[in-house]
Design a protein around this motif. Structure first.
Motif, PDB file in Angstrom:
ATOM      1  N   ALA A 170      13.549 127.646  89.386  1.00 27.38           N
ATOM      2  CA  ALA A 170      12.115 127.601  89.110  1.00 27.38           C
ATOM      3  C   ALA A 170      11.640 128.795  88.296  1.00 27.38           C
ATOM      4  O   ALA A 170      10.636 128.692  87.569  1.00 27.38           O
ATOM      5  CB  ALA A 170      11.344 127.520  90.422  1.00 27.38           C
ATOM      6  N   ARG A 218       4.442 121.308  85.672  1.00 27.18           N
ATOM      7  CA  ARG A 218       5.491 122.174  86.242  1.00 27.18           C
ATOM      8  C   ARG A 218       6.062 121.570  87.526  1.00 27.18           C
ATOM      9  O   ARG A 218       7.274 121.587  87.752  1.00 27.18           O
ATOM     10  CB  ARG A 218       4.938 123.568  86.523  1.00 27.18           C
ATOM     11  CG  ARG A 218       5.999 124.574  86.966  1.00 27.18           C
ATOM     12  CD  ARG A 218       5.403 125.970  87.093  1.00 27.18           C
ATOM     13  NE  ARG A 218       6.450 126.956  87.288  1.00 27.18           N
ATOM     14  CZ  ARG A 218       6.938 127.311  88.498  1.00 27.18           C
ATOM     15  NH1 ARG A 218       6.455 126.730  89.599  1.00 27.18           N
ATOM     16  NH2 ARG A 218       7.899 128.205  88.585  1.00 27.18           N
ATOM     17  N   LEU A 242      10.002 120.601  88.195  1.00 25.27           N
ATOM     18  CA  LEU A 242      10.757 121.145  89.319  1.00 25.27           C
ATOM     19  C   LEU A 242      11.444 120.039  90.117  1.00 25.27           C
ATOM     20  O   LEU A 242      12.606 120.172  90.525  1.00 25.27           O
ATOM     21  CB  LEU A 242       9.834 121.956  90.232  1.00 25.27           C
ATOM     22  CG  LEU A 242       9.342 123.295  89.684  1.00 25.27           C
ATOM     23  CD1 LEU A 242       8.306 123.908  90.627  1.00 25.27           C
ATOM     24  CD2 LEU A 242      10.515 124.261  89.499  1.00 25.27           C
ATOM     25  N   ASP A 295      15.231 119.743  91.928  1.00 29.49           N
ATOM     26  CA  ASP A 295      15.235 119.451  93.365  1.00 29.49           C
ATOM     27  C   ASP A 295      16.556 118.781  93.777  1.00 29.49           C
ATOM     28  O   ASP A 295      16.922 117.730  93.236  1.00 29.49           O
ATOM     29  CB  ASP A 295      14.049 118.550  93.710  1.00 29.49           C
ATOM     30  CG  ASP A 295      13.905 118.343  95.211  1.00 29.49           C
ATOM     31  OD1 ASP A 295      14.537 117.409  95.738  1.00 29.49           O
ATOM     32  OD2 ASP A 295      13.183 119.127  95.851  1.00 29.49           O
ATOM     33  N   GLN A 350      22.116 128.177  91.540  1.00 26.72           N
ATOM     34  CA  GLN A 350      20.915 127.544  91.011  1.00 26.72           C
ATOM     35  C   GLN A 350      21.141 127.180  89.550  1.00 26.72           C
ATOM     36  O   GLN A 350      21.736 127.950  88.799  1.00 26.72           O
ATOM     37  CB  GLN A 350      19.730 128.500  91.115  1.00 26.72           C
ATOM     38  CG  GLN A 350      19.161 128.653  92.511  1.00 26.72           C
ATOM     39  CD  GLN A 350      18.403 127.407  92.945  1.00 26.72           C
ATOM     40  OE1 GLN A 350      17.792 126.715  92.133  1.00 26.72           O
ATOM     41  NE2 GLN A 350      18.453 127.120  94.225  1.00 26.72           N
TER      42      GLN A 350
END
Length: 341
Positions: free
Chosen positions: A133, A160, A164, A169, A219
Motif C-alpha cells: 500500500a 485507492r 488496494l 489484497d 509484500q
C-alpha cells in the motif's frame, strides 16, 4: 699390703666389635688401608654416570621442553594459517556464545549497519519500489472544475481503495472478496464489472492467482502515479477523470536462484470516472471503470490466457529484441508490447 690387679673394663656398649677378616682375624684388610688406584674416566662413562644420577630430572626437563615446542609450534601454525584466510563474519548480528565480538573480524566502524536480508526482489528494479500500500500515493486534493477539494479527495480515496483490493489484497488474489469489490462501484456499473469477471477482461485492472500459484510472504512491490482532471465524458456528463499508472511486482515461490526468476510483473493504466451528482441519477453516483490496459511478464501463458496469474518462463514480449528487459519495470514504458504467449 698388696693391691690386687685391676679387673678388665668391659667395652662400651655403643661400640661394635671389629669385623673379622678372611686374611687375618682381628686385622683390617690391607686393601681397605690403601686408597684405590684412580683410573681416568672417559666421556661415555661420564655421560652414563650423569644419566644414572639425573634420570628423573632430565626426563622432566626434556618432557617439558617437548610440550613447550609443540604448543609454540601449534600457535605459530595457527597464526600462519589465519594470515592466509579472509576474515569471516558470523551469519547472525551477534557472534556465537563464548566468542569475543572481535574474533576473526575487524572492529566495526562507526555508523555502519548490518546489510538487510536479501528478498525475492533482489537484483531487480523492484527492489527499490515501495512495499504494498505504501506504493500507492495520492496527489494533493484541490478543486477541479465543478468538483470541490472535498469531492476530489473522496474520489481519490475510492480509487485507492479499489486498487488496494484488486491488486494487493491476499484474499481477493486467491479468489475471494468478489462482492466486496463489486460494491465499490456505482450501482449502475456493477453489471459491467461482473461481466468482466466472466471472461478475461478483469485481468487488465485486477489480479487473480491461478490454482496452485503461491506468493511468498514478501509484500508486492509497487511503483506508479495517480493524476486527475475535470472533464466531460462522451455524453457530456461532467466527470472527475482519475488516471492510475502502476507497475505491480509479485514474488512467487521458485527454486531458481537467479535474481528475478520468481518475479512476475504487471503494468497497467486504468481510467476511472466519478460523475458529478447533479448530472446522473442516484444509481450512477459513484465510481466507474472506463478504460484499462495492461501487460504482464514472466507469467505462465496458459494461466494468463484465462486472466489468471502464475509464474512462468521469462517472456517479456518486448517489440525490440535488444531492449533492456528491465524496461518492463518502468511505469513510463509504453503498454504497446507484442503478445508472446
Amino acid at each position: 699390703m698388696t693391691t690386687p690387679p685391676p679387673a678388665d673394663e668391659p667395652s662400651p656398649p655403643s661400640r661394635s666389635a671389629p669385623l673379622a677378616s678372611h686374611d687375618e682375624p682381628g686385622q683390617v684388610p690391607e686393601w681397605l688401608r690403601q686408597p684405590a688406584e684412580e683410573h681416568p674416566v672417559g666421556a661415555l662413562e661420564r655421560l652414563r654416570l650423569f644419566w644414572e644420577n639425573h634420570t628423573q630430572a632430565v626426563t622432566a626437563v626434556v618432557g617439558g621442553g617437548l610440550v613447550l615446542v609443540l604448543l609454540l609450534g601449534a600457535g605459530w601454525f595457527d597464526l600462519w594459517r589465519r594470515a592466509g584466510e579472509t576474515p569471516r563474519g558470523y551469519p547472525t548480528i551477534s557472534p556465537p556464545s563464548g566468542v569475543s565480538a572481535t574474533t576473526d573480524t575487524k572492529p566495526a566502524t562507526s555508523g555502519t549497519k548490518p546489510a538487510p536480508a536479501a528478498d525475492n526482489f533482489a537484483g531487480t528494479p523492484a527492489a527499490t519500489f515501495a512495499e504494498g500500500a505504501a506504493g500507492i500515493t495520492l496527489p494533493p486534493a484541490r478543486r477541479a472544475g465543478v468538483f470541490s477539494a472535498t469531492e476530489v479527495a473522496a474520489a481519490l480515496a475510492d480509487v485507492r481503495a479499489a486498487l488496494l483490493l484488486a491488486r494487493l489484497d491476499r484474499k481477493f488474489l486467491a479468489g475471494g472478496e468478489f462482492d466486496r469489490f463489486v460494491r465499490m462501484f456505482a450501482p449502475a456499473s456493477r453489471s459491467e464489472i461482473r461481466a468482466d469477471f466472466r471472461d478475461t477482461s478483469f485481468a487488465t485492472y485486477a489480479t487473480r492467482l491461478a490454482p496452485g500459484a503461491r506468493l511468498t510472504a514478501d509484500q508486492p512491490r509497487v511503483k506508479g502515479r495517480v493524476t486527475y482532471r475535470a472533464t466531460r465524458d462522451n455524453e457530456g456528463i461532467r466527470v472527475l477523470e482519475i488516471t492510475t499508472n502502476f507497475v505491480w511486482a509479485y514474488a512467487f515461490h521458485t527454486l531458481d536462484p537467479t535474481p528475478g526468476a520468481g518475479v512476475v510483473v504487471v503494468h497497467d493504466t486504468v481510467v476511472w470516472h466519478v460523475p458529478h451528482p447533479d448530472d446522473v441519477a442516484s444509481s450512477g453516483v459513484g465510481l466507474w471503470l472506463m478504460e484499462s490496459e495492461s501487460y504482464a511478464s514472466n507469467m505462465d501463458c496458459a494461466s494468463f490466457d484465462k486472466g489468471l496469474l502464475a509464474l512462468g518462463t521469462p517472456s517479456y514480449g518486448l517489440p525490440v529484441a535488444t531492449e533492456d528487459p528491465d524496461a518492463v519495470f518502468d511505469p513510463d514504458r509504453s503498454l504497446d508490447i507484442t503478445d508472446t504467449c
